[in-house]
Design an enzyme around this catalytic site. Structure first.
Site, PDB file in Angstrom:
ATOM      1  N   LYS A  98      42.923  37.700  30.942  1.00  0.00           N
ATOM      2  CA  LYS A  98      44.031  37.202  31.764  1.00  0.00           C
ATOM      3  C   LYS A  98      45.321  37.907  31.404  1.00  0.00           C
ATOM      4  CE  LYS A  98      45.494  34.041  34.728  1.00  0.00           C
ATOM      5  NZ  LYS A  98      46.385  35.036  35.356  1.00  0.00           N
TER       6      LYS A  98
ATOM      7  N   LYS B 276      46.342  43.015  30.609  1.00  0.00           N
ATOM      8  CA  LYS B 276      47.612  43.327  31.269  1.00  0.00           C
ATOM      9  C   LYS B 276      47.415  44.513  32.182  1.00  0.00           C
ATOM     10  CE  LYS B 276      51.751  41.463  31.164  1.00  0.00           C
ATOM     11  NZ  LYS B 276      52.011  40.021  31.005  1.00  0.00           N
TER      12      LYS B 276
ATOM     13  N   ASN C 199      63.010  36.051  38.116  1.00  0.00           N
ATOM     14  CA  ASN C 199      62.273  34.802  38.235  1.00  0.00           C
ATOM     15  C   ASN C 199      62.354  33.966  36.956  1.00  0.00           C
ATOM     16  OD1 ASN C 199      60.248  32.915  39.418  1.00  0.00           O
ATOM     17  ND2 ASN C 199      58.996  33.698  37.748  1.00  0.00           N
TER      18      ASN C 199
ATOM     19  N   ARG D 242      36.789  35.669  24.800  1.00  0.00           N
ATOM     20  CA  ARG D 242      36.676  34.664  25.854  1.00  0.00           C
ATOM     21  C   ARG D 242      36.854  35.366  27.193  1.00  0.00           C
ATOM     22  NH1 ARG D 242      38.772  28.613  24.508  1.00  0.00           N
ATOM     23  NH2 ARG D 242      37.719  28.390  22.500  1.00  0.00           N
TER      24      ARG D 242
ATOM     25  N   ASP E  27      45.907  27.137  23.654  1.00  0.00           N
ATOM     26  CA  ASP E  27      44.563  26.637  23.967  1.00  0.00           C
ATOM     27  C   ASP E  27      44.175  26.850  25.423  1.00  0.00           C
ATOM     28  OD1 ASP E  27      43.791  25.767  21.392  1.00  0.00           O
ATOM     29  OD2 ASP E  27      45.004  23.961  21.613  1.00  0.00           O
TER      30      ASP E  27
END
Length: 478
Positions: A77, A113, A240, A73, A106
């Site tokens: 990311k 990375k 964080n 896909r 999903d």
């Protein structure tokens, strides 16, 4: 591009070895062809770079990486981390983990990375900006960044600030692209970011932990009552992820933080630690140590071994391993960090009847909200703008109708609460909560259907089946 190295058992690639073992363990519970499993496991593109940056009048050569694990896909990311211990095996493991994390929740991305081998504390803000912009330039030259190609995000050692530098560099060098803002997520809200992204990973950890604590069957297996209220937590790392996890667990879950550790040391209080006050104390003093009402611990790793209901490692990988996992006294370990438990450490914990909430699930809040931000950038409209007022007017009409029919009046505060339309952050939190609940249900269903004893293998199995289905649909395999 470099050839893919073979994972070994050396210290620097234990993380990749653990990922590989976790993958193989889960694969046994699927019916996926061995050839397809080999393709799914392999990193598709490994980009190692060396680039020069002027630091204090001298040229320093920076080592960096961007690795795309799967192109089933697009875009791919994954975050960019700045750390002095970044290495290719680590980034490969993190990129691989991202593929299955996205599949589990999903989110329609392949995994990727990035890593820059520096310690941010050793550089000024201006120097970090120069390094970030130079790194981005390298990504642009090799087409390793773009709204439909590869979309980075913050990770350990980076924040919205670095993402702002990246999107600005992309706009300057990437040509006239109307969707340029979508080349990276985790940006400041003022330049296309989304409200709720900074807290997203920590909030996701809370939702994941809450779902497990509400699971009566699992809680019975460790002799623990259900629910979050009053549960004790020890948390490693107050960055964080750790700070937001602790704050949300405390404020929304009614949980008690009994120990916190950071780079400079660890503290403990059986009566509980007010995390917001602790964060303020650290900002003022530069340390969590000597916090009022808490005692300093002898070693910063002692937080991992305190008696508590939930241990949350929210720092780096390989924190619980064969040499120390038997010292853990928590009943549940929630992996807020990526890969904090090695494969050998996990075996010890599972043998000791410790429930592990795997990073694949617990840590997926960040990429989920990054997906929302990416959609916002592509749609060029903030969430809630189109329907907030319409919903408020509808709710007001409904409340007014109920008041007329019943003859009762709702007080002003209640009326405002009942008739409030969703702001962007409300919709983001709602979407994240729904995502985490749905993912947890799929993990538990897979555990029962395939008789899988641990949550990590079940999560991987769910994700593997989804990725394999995508490959089949693409016609890559018969």
């Amino acid at each position: 591009m470099t050839d893919q190295p073979t994972a070994t058992t050396t210290e620097e690639n234990k993380f990749y070895e653990s990922f590989s073992r976790n993958f193989d363990n889960a694969a046994k519970y699927t019916k996926i062809d061995r050839g397809m499993l080999a393709q799914i496991k392999a990193c598709n593109a490994v980009y190692q770079m060396q680039f020069p940056v002027e630091i204090d009048g001298e040229i320093e050569v920076i080592e960096a990486y961007r690795i795309q694990h799967s192109h089933h896909r697009l875009p791919t990311k994954g975050g960019i981390r700045y750390s002095s211990v970044v290495n290719q095996q680590e980034v490969m493991a993190l990129a691989s983990l991202m593929t299955f994390k996205c599949a589990l929740v999903d989110v329609p991305f392949g995994g990727a990375k990035g890593g820059v081998r520096i310690s941010p504390r050793n550089y000024t803000v201006k120097q970090l900006e120069n390094i970030t912009r130079r790194y981005t330039t390298e990504l642009i030259k090799k087409k390793f960044i773009g709204p439909g190609i590869d979309v980075p995000a913050p990770d350990y050692g980076t924040s919205a600030r670095e993402m702002g530098w990246i999107v600005d560099t992309y706009r300057i060098l990437g040509g006239e692209d109307i969707n340029a803002s979508a080349c990276v997520t985790g940006k400041p809200v003022q330049i296309g970011g989304i409200r709720g992204r900074t807290e997203a990973t920590g909030r996701g950890v809370y939702y994941a932990t809450r779902e497990v604590l509400q699971d009566k069957e699992l809680m019975n297996s460790i002799n623990m009552p259900t629910g979050t209220a009053g549960k004790t937590i020890a948390i490693q790392g107050l960055g964080n992820v750790g700070s937001h996890t602790a704050t949300i667990c405390q404020k929304e879950g009614g949980m008690k933080i009994v120990s916190v550790s950071e780079y400079e040391g660890a503290i403990y209080s059986a009566d509980g630690i007010d995390v917001e006050k602790l964060i303020k104390h650290r900002a003022e003093t530069g340390s969590i140590l000597d916090f009022e009402g808490a005692e300093n611990m002898d070693d910063r790793f002692d937080t991992l071994y305190v008696e508590c209901d939930v241990l949350i490692p929210a720092a780096l990988e390989n924190q619980l391993h064969a040499d120390n996992a038997d010292r853990v006294r928590a009943k549940i370990v929630a992996e807020a960090a990526n890969g904090p438990i090695t494969a050998d450490g996990e075996k010890i914990l599972l043998d000791n009847n410790v429930i592990i909430i795997p990073d694949l699930f617990a840590n997926s809040g960040g990429v989920t909200v990054s997906y929302f931000e990416w959609l916002k950038n592509l749609d060029h409209v903030r969430f809630g703008r189109m329907d907030k007022r319409f919903n408020e007017n509808t709710y007001i009409s409904m409340v007014n109708l109920i008041e007329r029919l019943t003859g009762e009046k709702v007080n002003v505060e209640e009326k405002l609460d009942l008739t409030k339309g969703g702001d962007e952050i409300d919709l983001v939190r709602s979407g994240l909560e729904e995502t985490m609940i749905t993912a947890y249900s799929s993990i538990r269903a897979e555990m029962k259907k395939s008789d899988i004893p641990d949550m990590r293998s079940a999560a991987y199995a769910v994700a593997l089946n989804k990725v394999a289905s995508d490959y089949s649909q693409l016609g890559v395999f018969p």
